[in-house]
Design an enzyme around this catalytic site. Structure first.
Site, mmCIF file in Angstrom:
data_model
loop_
_atom_site.group_PDB
_atom_site.id
_atom_site.type_symbol
_atom_site.label_atom_id
_atom_site.label_comp_id
_atom_site.label_asym_id
_atom_site.label_seq_id
_atom_site.Cartn_x
_atom_site.Cartn_y
_atom_site.Cartn_z
ATOM 1 N N HIS A 55 -10.796 3.801 8.700
ATOM 2 C CA HIS A 55 -10.504 3.917 7.266
ATOM 3 C C HIS A 55 -11.771 3.714 6.436
ATOM 4 O O HIS A 55 -12.603 2.880 6.783
ATOM 5 C CB HIS A 55 -9.533 2.818 6.831
ATOM 6 C CG HIS A 55 -8.104 3.066 7.162
ATOM 7 N ND1 HIS A 55 -7.586 2.980 8.429
ATOM 8 C CD2 HIS A 55 -7.052 3.373 6.348
ATOM 9 C CE1 HIS A 55 -6.283 3.222 8.387
ATOM 10 N NE2 HIS A 55 -5.930 3.469 7.138
ATOM 11 N N GLU A 93 -30.025 4.265 -1.026
ATOM 12 C CA GLU A 93 -30.393 5.449 -1.824
ATOM 13 C C GLU A 93 -31.458 6.274 -1.096
ATOM 14 O O GLU A 93 -31.410 7.501 -1.078
ATOM 15 C CB GLU A 93 -30.901 5.021 -3.207
ATOM 16 C CG GLU A 93 -29.793 4.453 -4.093
ATOM 17 C CD GLU A 93 -30.248 4.217 -5.524
ATOM 18 O OE1 GLU A 93 -31.462 4.068 -5.747
ATOM 19 O OE2 GLU A 93 -29.367 4.180 -6.406
HETATM 20 MN MN MN Z 1 -29.122 3.821 -8.537
#
Ligand code: MN
Ligand code: MN
Length: 393
Positions: free
Chosen positions: A234, A367
């Site tokens: 999940h 990121e």
């Molecule tokens: Mn950011």
């Protein structure tokens, strides 16, 4: 009988033909095409007025309009239309009677497929300019107006338009996600978690294909992971949605699953999920994003890059970030540089440590790994502080 029908048919035909004959001719010959330019500066249309409300997934209607300025140098007929941008189009046709600067009203059509400030670009005559449409998200039912599942952003700008095949936005009452048709798994799933989500509803276990995907897309079936050596992992956990049968059942859609190494899922990941729910019990509300990238993981049958005949990609790494704020309203305004953000990135393999805290990283590191600008709706100055920090509590 048959002849009667034939007669009726011929009579109808004659009537249609005779009706056509009676169509009056236009009162005046068609006007010539107008010449005009859009009024703007710096590629932005001047004095633009945006009317109506723009909510992702809600079809536009007659209240959705934009008034733009034009400078008409010769009267006549005109047709202006923008390109189709994230499901929206604005257009108008008519006749300019006078020359000079005047406003025209572009009527909207379509359904916004993306949240954010959308630049609508168009060209008319010898000039072009653009205007901005702010598209918002409707609050999920059962959550307050500021508890949207994507309150802090839409990583990678997933769009609810069918040609966004590998970054398709699905918004459900219980969570939002970016789906990749070709990988057969979500890129990320994002959800708000607070006290009212936690109840006593038992686990429904009703794994099933997601029939809300665009027509013609492959729907990963419930048994796609059988015998693969990977769990149906999940994203939004079953135990995060126990307020009702409907809420819990929503977490068993296959668009909420990734092939996850069993030990990773049942030990490391499950412990982290428990830790986050304990924060909710302790009086916090959380904004969680879980994602998976790359291909190739090691499950109970060894290494694999795909399962289910290549239709489902096994991700290489699985990440999660949780923004933790005390219970309250106006959540975005309550984020400051002191709040806790918990982020992890853990390879998708059975040989992982049970202690999820060993895998904590900065949001910046995720990121870099994914290419997303996460939490991009927070002020940049706040992102630079919060996203560089590694949780150490
Ligand atoms: Mn950011
Ligand atoms: Mn709240």
């Amino acid at each position: 009988m048959r002849n009667q029908y034939l007669c009726l048919f011929i009579t109808t035909l004659l009537f249609v033909v005779s009706c056509k004959k009676e169509t009056p001719a236009p009162l005046s010959p068609p006007k010539s095409t107008a010449t005009f330019t859009l009024v703007g500066s710096g590629a932005i249309c001047s004095n633009t007025t945006v009317l109506g409300e723009y909510i992702i997934g809600v079809p536009l209607d007659s209240t959705n309009k934009v008034i733009v300025q034009v400078n008409v140098t010769a009267p006549g007929t005109y047709i202006v239309t923008t390109s189709d941008t994230y499901g929206m189009r604005f257009s108008d046709t008519g006749i300019f009677v006078n020359t000079g600067i005047q406003g025209i009203t572009l009527k909207a059509s379509g359904t916004p497929g993306y949240t954010g400030n959308i630049f609508i670009y168009f060209a008319a005559g010898a000039s072009s300019c653009s205007f901005t449409i702010p598209v918002n998200t409707a609050p999920p039912p059962g959550h307050g107006s500021d508890n949207d599942h994507m309150l802090f952003g839409n990583p990678g700008r997933a769009a609810m338009v069918p040609d966004s095949i590998n970054n398709f936005l699905l918004r459900k009452t219980q969570y939002a996600l970016s789906y990749s048709r070709d990988r057969g798994i979500p890129n990320w799933v994002s959800w708000h978690l607070y006290g009212p989500d936690l109840g006593t509803t038992p686990r429904q276990d009703d794994f099933r294909p997601d029939n809300t995907l665009p027509a013609g897309w492959y729907q990963v079936p419930a048994n796609a992971y059988s015998g693969s050596g990977f769990d149906r992992g999940h994203n939004t956990p079953s135990a995060d949605r126990t307020s009702s049968v409907e809420a819990n059942s929503a977490t068993f859609l296959m668009t909420n699953m990734i092939p996850q190494a069993p030990y990773h899922n049942q030990q490391t990941w499950a412990r982290m999920e428990d830790s986050l729910r304990r924060l909710v019990t302790a009086g916090f509300e959380l904004y969680i994003i879980m994602g998976a990238y790359g291909s190739g993981g090691t499950g109970n049958n060894g290494f694999a890059t795909t399962i289910h005949g290549g239709k489902v990609t096994v991700p290489a790494s699985i990440w999660k970030i949780a923004v933790v704020i005390p219970n309250g309203d106006n959540d975005k305004s309550r984020v400051d540089e002191a709040i806790r953000i918990i982020a992890v990135n853990i390879p998708n393999t059975v040989s992982v440590n049970t202690n999820w805290k060993n895998y904590r990283v900065s949001v910046d590191a995720i990121e870099t790994a994914t290419g997303y600008d996460l939490l991009d709706l927070l002020p940049a100055s706040m992102q630079s502080v919060l996203e560089a920090r590694v949780d150490g509590i």
